[in-house]
Design a protein around this motif. Sequence first.
Motif, PDB file in Angstrom:
ATOM      1  N   HIS A 300       9.427 -29.062 -12.455  1.00 30.82           N
ATOM      2  CA  HIS A 300       9.206 -30.341 -11.805  1.00 30.82           C
ATOM      3  C   HIS A 300       9.728 -30.372 -10.383  1.00 30.82           C
ATOM      4  CE1 HIS A 300       8.013 -34.525 -11.979  1.00 30.82           C
ATOM      5  NE2 HIS A 300       9.092 -34.805 -11.285  1.00 30.82           N
ATOM      6  N   ASN A 301      10.883 -29.766 -10.146  1.00 32.47           N
ATOM      7  CA  ASN A 301      11.498 -29.847  -8.825  1.00 32.47           C
ATOM      8  C   ASN A 301      12.221 -28.557  -8.501  1.00 32.47           C
ATOM      9  OD1 ASN A 301      11.288 -32.257  -7.165  1.00 32.47           O
ATOM     10  ND2 ASN A 301      12.086 -33.376  -8.926  1.00 32.47           N
ATOM     11  N   ILE A 302      12.444 -28.354  -7.195  1.00 30.16           N
ATOM     12  CA  ILE A 302      13.325 -27.280  -6.751  1.00 30.16           C
ATOM     13  C   ILE A 302      14.269 -27.847  -5.693  1.00 30.16           C
ATOM     14  CG2 ILE A 302      11.865 -25.297  -7.241  1.00 30.16           C
ATOM     15  CD1 ILE A 302      10.978 -25.362  -4.342  1.00 30.16           C
ATOM     16  N   TYR A 303      15.385 -27.150  -5.526  1.00 30.26           N
ATOM     17  CA  TYR A 303      16.404 -27.568  -4.566  1.00 30.26           C
ATOM     18  C   TYR A 303      17.145 -26.318  -4.111  1.00 30.26           C
ATOM     19  CZ  TYR A 303      20.859 -29.447  -2.901  1.00 30.26           C
ATOM     20  OH  TYR A 303      21.979 -29.724  -2.153  1.00 30.26           O
ATOM     21  N   ILE A 304      17.539 -26.260  -2.844  1.00 35.58           N
ATOM     22  CA  ILE A 304      18.345 -25.154  -2.334  1.00 35.58           C
ATOM     23  C   ILE A 304      19.693 -25.714  -1.917  1.00 35.58           C
ATOM     24  CG2 ILE A 304      18.554 -23.323  -0.625  1.00 35.58           C
ATOM     25  CD1 ILE A 304      15.549 -23.170  -0.486  1.00 35.58           C
ATOM     26  N   SER A 305      20.745 -25.188  -2.521  1.00 38.61           N
ATOM     27  CA  SER A 305      22.097 -25.647  -2.202  1.00 38.61           C
ATOM     28  C   SER A 305      22.735 -24.748  -1.158  1.00 38.61           C
ATOM     29  CB  SER A 305      22.959 -25.681  -3.467  1.00 38.61           C
ATOM     30  OG  SER A 305      23.101 -24.386  -4.014  1.00 38.61           O
ATOM     31  N   ASN A 306      23.803 -25.278  -0.538  1.00 34.14           N
ATOM     32  CA  ASN A 306      24.613 -24.535   0.432  1.00 34.14           C
ATOM     33  C   ASN A 306      23.847 -24.156   1.693  1.00 34.14           C
ATOM     34  OD1 ASN A 306      26.981 -24.611  -1.140  1.00 34.14           O
ATOM     35  ND2 ASN A 306      26.279 -22.856  -2.335  1.00 34.14           N
ATOM     36  N   VAL A 307      22.870 -24.984   2.076  1.00 35.53           N
ATOM     37  CA  VAL A 307      22.185 -24.797   3.345  1.00 35.53           C
ATOM     38  C   VAL A 307      22.232 -26.103   4.126  1.00 35.53           C
ATOM     39  CG1 VAL A 307      20.618 -23.020   2.487  1.00 35.53           C
ATOM     40  CG2 VAL A 307      19.902 -25.414   2.412  1.00 35.53           C
ATOM     41  N   ASN A 308      22.076 -25.987   5.440  1.00 34.91           N
ATOM     42  CA  ASN A 308      21.916 -27.163   6.284  1.00 34.91           C
ATOM     43  C   ASN A 308      20.490 -27.674   6.126  1.00 34.91           C
ATOM     44  OD1 ASN A 308      20.922 -28.204   9.162  1.00 34.91           O
ATOM     45  ND2 ASN A 308      23.092 -28.672   8.948  1.00 34.91           N
ATOM     46  N   TYR A 309      20.349 -28.961   5.824  1.00 38.34           N
ATOM     47  CA  TYR A 309      19.014 -29.485   5.488  1.00 38.34           C
ATOM     48  C   TYR A 309      18.092 -29.577   6.709  1.00 38.34           C
ATOM     49  CZ  TYR A 309      21.634 -30.638   1.326  1.00 38.34           C
ATOM     50  OH  TYR A 309      22.436 -30.555   0.219  1.00 38.34           O
ATOM     51  N   GLY A 310      18.662 -29.533   7.911  1.00 40.19           N
ATOM     52  CA  GLY A 310      17.834 -29.580   9.108  1.00 40.19           C
ATOM     53  C   GLY A 310      17.284 -28.239   9.521  1.00 40.19           C
ATOM     54  N   THR A 311      17.957 -27.141   9.148  1.00 41.60           N
ATOM     55  CA  THR A 311      17.527 -25.808   9.559  1.00 41.60           C
ATOM     56  C   THR A 311      17.203 -24.895   8.387  1.00 41.60           C
ATOM     57  OG1 THR A 311      19.797 -24.970   9.595  1.00 41.60           O
ATOM     58  CG2 THR A 311      18.950 -25.958  11.636  1.00 41.60           C
ATOM     59  N   GLY A 312      17.711 -25.191   7.201  1.00 46.46           N
ATOM     60  CA  GLY A 312      17.548 -24.291   6.068  1.00 46.46           C
ATOM     61  C   GLY A 312      18.467 -23.089   6.118  1.00 46.46           C
ATOM     62  N   VAL A 313      19.440 -23.075   7.045  1.00 47.14           N
ATOM     63  CA  VAL A 313      20.358 -21.940   7.226  1.00 47.14           C
ATOM     64  C   VAL A 313      21.587 -22.135   6.340  1.00 47.14           C
ATOM     65  CG1 VAL A 313      21.787 -20.694   8.896  1.00 47.14           C
ATOM     66  CG2 VAL A 313      19.531 -21.553   9.569  1.00 47.14           C
ATOM     67  N   ALA A 314      22.045 -21.045   5.730  1.00 47.01           N
ATOM     68  CA  ALA A 314      23.224 -21.110   4.876  1.00 47.01           C
ATOM     69  C   ALA A 314      24.429 -21.637   5.647  1.00 47.01           C
ATOM     70  CB  ALA A 314      23.538 -19.728   4.307  1.00 47.01           C
ATOM     71  N   ILE A 315      25.222 -22.464   4.991  1.00 46.48           N
ATOM     72  CA  ILE A 315      26.410 -23.054   5.626  1.00 46.48           C
ATOM     73  C   ILE A 315      27.553 -22.056   5.544  1.00 46.48           C
ATOM     74  CG2 ILE A 315      28.106 -24.906   5.496  1.00 46.48           C
ATOM     75  CD1 ILE A 315      25.905 -26.743   4.529  1.00 46.48           C
ATOM     76  N   ASN A 316      27.835 -21.456   6.697  1.00 47.21           N
ATOM     77  CA  ASN A 316      28.977 -20.566   6.866  1.00 47.21           C
ATOM     78  C   ASN A 316      29.012 -19.476   5.788  1.00 47.21           C
ATOM     79  OD1 ASN A 316      29.382 -22.209   9.050  1.00 47.21           O
ATOM     80  ND2 ASN A 316      31.030 -23.391   8.121  1.00 47.21           N
ATOM     81  N   HIS A 317      30.100 -19.338   5.055  1.00 44.22           N
ATOM     82  CA  HIS A 317      30.252 -18.224   4.127  1.00 44.22           C
ATOM     83  C   HIS A 317      29.550 -18.460   2.799  1.00 44.22           C
ATOM     84  CE1 HIS A 317      33.354 -21.187   3.220  1.00 44.22           C
ATOM     85  NE2 HIS A 317      33.270 -20.767   1.971  1.00 44.22           N
ATOM     86  N   ARG A 318      28.952 -19.611   2.588  1.00 37.13           N
ATOM     87  CA  ARG A 318      28.453 -19.956   1.258  1.00 37.13           C
ATOM     88  C   ARG A 318      27.131 -19.258   0.943  1.00 37.13           C
ATOM     89  NH1 ARG A 318      29.619 -26.179   2.690  1.00 37.13           N
ATOM     90  NH2 ARG A 318      31.885 -26.013   2.783  1.00 37.13           N
ATOM     91  N   GLN A 319      26.936 -18.999  -0.334  1.00 31.52           N
ATOM     92  CA  GLN A 319      25.719 -18.337  -0.787  1.00 31.52           C
ATOM     93  C   GLN A 319      24.668 -19.379  -1.154  1.00 31.52           C
ATOM     94  OE1 GLN A 319      26.175 -15.816  -4.213  1.00 31.52           O
ATOM     95  NE2 GLN A 319      24.025 -15.244  -4.287  1.00 31.52           N
ATOM     96  N   PRO A 320      23.501 -19.337  -0.502  1.00 32.64           N
ATOM     97  CA  PRO A 320      22.455 -20.300  -0.869  1.00 32.64           C
ATOM     98  C   PRO A 320      21.896 -19.980  -2.249  1.00 32.64           C
ATOM     99  CG  PRO A 320      21.615 -18.707   0.712  1.00 32.64           C
ATOM    100  CD  PRO A 320      23.092 -18.445   0.581  1.00 32.64           C
ATOM    101  N   LEU A 321      21.597 -21.035  -3.013  1.00 31.47           N
ATOM    102  CA  LEU A 321      21.037 -20.881  -4.350  1.00 31.47           C
ATOM    103  C   LEU A 321      19.792 -21.745  -4.465  1.00 31.47           C
ATOM    104  CD1 LEU A 321      24.254 -21.110  -6.582  1.00 31.47           C
ATOM    105  CD2 LEU A 321      23.025 -19.027  -5.932  1.00 31.47           C
ATOM    106  N   LEU A 322      18.745 -21.181  -5.027  1.00 31.65           N
ATOM    107  CA  LEU A 322      17.533 -21.923  -5.351  1.00 31.65           C
ATOM    108  C   LEU A 322      17.661 -22.416  -6.785  1.00 31.65           C
ATOM    109  CD1 LEU A 322      14.514 -22.656  -4.591  1.00 31.65           C
ATOM    110  CD2 LEU A 322      13.906 -20.538  -5.746  1.00 31.65           C
ATOM    111  N   HIS A 323      17.479 -23.717  -6.997  1.00 34.08           N
ATOM    112  CA  HIS A 323      17.624 -24.308  -8.326  1.00 34.08           C
ATOM    113  C   HIS A 323      16.259 -24.798  -8.822  1.00 34.08           C
ATOM    114  CE1 HIS A 323      22.049 -24.473  -7.757  1.00 34.08           C
ATOM    115  NE2 HIS A 323      21.722 -24.735  -6.508  1.00 34.08           N
ATOM    116  N   SER A 324      15.894 -24.374 -10.019  1.00 36.04           N
ATOM    117  CA  SER A 324      14.702 -24.912 -10.670  1.00 36.04           C
ATOM    118  C   SER A 324      15.131 -26.022 -11.620  1.00 36.04           C
ATOM    119  CB  SER A 324      13.946 -23.821 -11.431  1.00 36.04           C
ATOM    120  OG  SER A 324      14.668 -23.409 -12.572  1.00 36.04           O
ATOM    121  N   MET A 325      14.328 -27.085 -11.680  1.00 33.17           N
ATOM    122  CA  MET A 325      14.674 -28.247 -12.500  1.00 33.17           C
ATOM    123  C   MET A 325      13.434 -28.763 -13.218  1.00 33.17           C
ATOM    124  SD  MET A 325      17.071 -30.019  -9.567  1.00 33.17           S
ATOM    125  CE  MET A 325      15.887 -29.530  -8.317  1.00 33.17           C
TER     126      MET A 325
END
Length: 929
Positions: A300-325
């Motif tokens: 139904h949905n997807i979401y990417i965590s640990n990124v800046n929502y304006g650029t899609g770039v990972a926030i500093n040292h954090r690992q981006p994760l794609l979440h399926s829902m």
Amino acid sequence: MFNRHICAIIFLLTLMYSDDALSHAEHDKARYVAVDGKDQGSCEQPAQPCQSIGYAAKKANKGDKILVAGGEYQAKSVDELFYLTSELVPSYGGYSKADHYKTANPQQNPTYISGVPATYNKQLSERGFILIVDKKSKSLAASAAFQQKLGQFDAIKQSQSDVNCVNGNAGSFPCNNIDLVSHVPLSSFANSPSAANDIWGHVDLNTDIEYAIIGLRNGASVVSLEDPSNPQVVGHVTGLTAIWRDIKVYQYFDFEQGMWQAYAYVSTDGAADSVTIIDLNDLPNSIHSVGHANEDASLHNIYISNVNYGTGVAINHRQPLLHSMGSSRYGGAHRSYDLINPKAPTAVYTPVEATRDDYTHDGTSFVVTDDRVANDCQRLTTDQTTPTECDIFVDFNENEMRLWDQTDKTDLTELGQGIYNNAAYTHSGWWTEDKKYIYVHDELDEQQFNNNTAVMIFDVSDLTAPLSKGRWNGPTKAIDHNGFVRGNRYYMSNYERGMTILDITDPVKPVEIGYFDTFPFSDDDQFNGAWGVYPFLPSGLILISDINSGLYVVKDKTKNVAAGQISFSQMKQNYPEGQTAIIHVQRLLDSTGEISVEYQTLWGSATGDDFVAQTGKLTWADGDNSDKTISIPINSDTDTLEFTEQFSVELFNPQGGATLQNPGNAWIIIDGNNEVSGVKFGAASAELIENQTSDKTQILIPVSRLPSYVSGLNVGVSIVQTGDSQATNNSDFVLHDTMLTWAADDNSDKTITVDIINDDQQESTETVTLAFDVGDNYRIVGTNAFTITILDDDSNTAPTVTSNNYIGETIESLPLGDLVTVSDDQTNLAYQWTLNANNSNATLSTANTLNAKFTTSVAGVYPLTLVVTDPFGESATTSFTVEKTEAKKQDKGGFSFNYLTLFLTTALIFLRRRADIKKIGKIVQTMSK
């Protein structure tokens, strides 16, 4: 005592079987209408139909359909016209109460509609209706109200630009404090899709061009906003027909190429289209799909965590994760994937023990660094080896909001739940930038409880015990859908109301300060109008996707306030290594009251080793409008060759009523050192047939130049000897381009031309490999080889293919390649699967690959055909069947399935909330003692 235990068992079975009944993702339910029906109840029973299409539409959910029995009906209001032509809740005529609406037969059950203009005749006749146009039925079409709304209906079908909001209207669109920059109607997209769904934005950090990515009924499209008043559709990726799509973007800096790379991820629900991965790296020229992430047939949905929502770039040292829902697996519970290889996400968290009770409809996340890390997450911060932050995943679970600690991405811990009165369907939400409050949308409470728009507010100062702080109530019955926070503004898609903007300076007392109505015909509690919004573009432009009319680009005019606007004085500044960057932050327009704003540095191509990270707060006193400064030391290093790098400073969480004005991010560019250009083959190989044409076959090999572009460049190309199968220059092929030349600042692709010579000799397969000459003033990116395979085999034979039939009870994403055997002396074979019948009951995904996936939930026999073609055009065909059998009835300890179903149906009337289910569990335990 025995009867008590039986009752307890029934309750437990009810819980087990009621999972799907509580699902918002359950769709394709029918609502029934007949001329002798009554407009009462939910219209879900064929024996108890409603009387009007309009009433049935108000009882339907997204993805439902309205089945209308034969008879004469009149559109009694303008709104009913739109219910008749809806894509999310379509209406179909030609049914009969006598056979319980099982089969449409418009000739036997003529279904007449009057009061509708003749222009809708074709559309309605395709849905089984017969349009009556005579003097008696012209009253609605001739009314002034209808003509006004018909004009508005025509307006949403047309492209428009630069229409300011004046006296409550931007042209045909009601508005307040929001200007229309441009409108891209559905007809402007590929194949004129019948409806749109969600929206996301993207800024290409190589060019700073902004884009809108919009989900459509037939796929997803990317729209360039280089000229926001004149948007251009760049490309479209086709998908299976579906109501639901969701989109997110991941962007990262590729240090080998010296360029930013970006991919969009598009989920699909209601069709087995999985997650489509779109390569955005050929923008602004084109886009293309690089395949699917096929772990879930639908989600139904997807979401990417640990990124800046304006650029899609990972926030500093954090690992981006794609979440399926809301997927078709693991009860629909959220699942996490890493993006180390963005073209092939890899599962890192799979909820193997989840049940349908754990279904996640949507999600978001934020990271806390305050005392909640120790108190709520139980992660001590005094030990240097222990994380000093806690990553929170917010799970909108249909029945409640659930908070999870996902700091350990492989092992999640549930922290707390947020519940509220009159919950109908906990849908989605977002968090304030101080990370203390969460706004929650319930998608069905307006319909089920006759509410006006309502947004629930939770205080999450204690993550283990979210506290309800009431709700914001809107002025209409329009359903709230998705919302996002930027600064002290909440941007919310509000279906038939369009987009609503709330001032959340006081987070528990939001105030509406703007709206733009993309559906000007009604503000009712129906599924028309604005599906999604996106407020994070660096330019400050807001994107709106409208189900009925496409893409809107608007400008927020709510930010002119007495407390002033906070903004960077410059969007970009250059500094050499070893200096300190000084960033000026302004207070503009007004200066009433004390205000503050927080800031943080964000990694880009420059990371933690390149500058000294900063966080802090800037404060202005009442009446103070002087500039404030942020100082960021830039580190020196000993690299003799280094690219120009960049990082950004972000402003967030303004307090005191001041608003964030764009640019909300400032970029610091660190000058490079002895930069050189890169060169790269556009592909790794190509395969050609020598005798495909009478004269010669030609191949054009693209070569890309990568940063830097500061000086001219000459690159030689040579032939590499590779053994006995080596083709010969001037005998088997002719290489025309051995030197590629670029001028300074030229970053266009160059082309190597190779002619394949057609001779009359029978030859085996030959190859030729090209490579760049090694040079000091450029670097070679990727594999330094381009291999051409030349095919010339007059004795070629067609492939052979055999198959086996398949019988099974559960068929979901069945790999069809397991049912066939293919053999051929060529490796580059083409595959095409065809579903020969029962198309509406089954789906094929990746039908042009050997391992196509077949899915059906309807029992029956499904004939399939596979055609295998070799590079010479020779093909072979095989046909076989996949049979889905009826599910076996389970022995429920003496209870027949029909009796159990009766108990389940009765119990579902009472079991509306997960909290109730927990109470029932306690009752069962008590009864068993």
